[in-house]
Scaffold this motif. Structure first.
Motif: not given
Ligand SMILES: [Zn+2]
Length: 264
Positions: A34, A38-44, A61
């Motif tokens: 993880e 791409v941490s901003e996409y973690q909740d996806q 992403t």
């Protein structure tokens, strides 16, 4: 017990991996991957498969290009060539599901938003109860032998990479695999075949085919190509083949098997 957690991070149509990733390591590259970039996409993150000892999630992403010095984008074709095949098919399955979710945001029947089903690979419409599953498109692929030779053809795509291959085509609605073989062969090169024999199958995620391989013998007719889908085709002596697909593809294996049958 702790499960191993694999993360498949897709960007555009490729898998993101560490820049120095050695693809021969296969899925080990994806353990707990993880990445900060791409941490901003973690909740996806979506879990698409659970096994006794492993947990498989994907993050898509989508199209926005992610450029990061520690990451590179790797294409499915590159992985097909360089990854152990079992690892490649896991990536391919994750990619099929990412693609499926991208293309099934809304219900094809009533237009309402669809939701992911949690216990199986499906998207469900809560308004009209229409449910969709990832698309699989069956294709036939056939090696035709005649005396000491094999029929190989070159379409535009094969011409680009410089090789000749076995004939292949999509199965149509309400058609058996065998009917598809007879129809495709006649449409593409104008000959009739006989003695069909099922060989093997191979998922081919470009984008979602299932190749069903057959061996066949030439029966009748002269080779005639349409010049569009097939540019040229001919019977080649099995000992003097042009460049053909590699053996990790079912086309390559069909050609190897045909060579064995001819030499028997
Ligand atoms: Zn609906």
């Amino acid at each position: 017990m702790n499960k191993t957690r694999y993360f498949f991070v897709f960007n555009q149509n490729k898998l993101l991996l560490p820049s120095d990733a050695d693809l021969s390591k296969g899925l080990d590259l994806l353990i707990d991957f993880e990445h900060l970039a791409v941490s901003e996409y973690q909740d996806q993150a979506v879990t698409f498969k659970q096994e006794e000892h492993a947990h498989f999630s994907l993050i898509d992403t989508q199209q926005e290009a992610i450029e990061h010095p520690e990451l590179r984008q790797v294409s499915l074709r590159e992985m097909l060539v360089e990854m152990p095949s079992e690892a490649f098919y896991q990536v391919a399955q994750a990619w099929q599901f990412a693609l499926f979710m991208r293309t099934h945001q809304f219900c094809g029947r009533c237009g309402a938003r669809m939701d992911k089903v949690t216990w199986e690979m499906a998207m469900h419409c809560h308004t009209c109860h229409h449910r969709c599953y990832p698309r699989v498109s069956p294709c036939i692929i056939v090696a035709i032998r005649h005396r000491n030779s094999i029929l190989l053809a070159q379409g535009a795509r094969q011409k680009e990479v410089g090789y000749f291959s076995t004939l292949a085509g999509f199965v149509e609605s309400s058609e058996t695999l065998e009917q598809a073989v007879h129809r495709e062969v006649f449409e593409e090169v104008g000959v009739r075949v006989k003695n069909l024999e099922y060989f093997d199958s191979q998922p081919w995620p470009f984008p979602h085919s299932l190749m069903c391989g057959f061996l066949a013998e030439y029966d009748a007719g002269d080779i005639k190509v349409d010049g569009k889908e097939i540019l040229q085709a001919d019977f080649f002596d099995i000992d003097e083949l042009p460049t053909v697909p590699p053996s990790f593809s079912i086309a390559g294996r069909l050609i190897d098997e045909t060579r064995k049958r001819i030499k028997q």
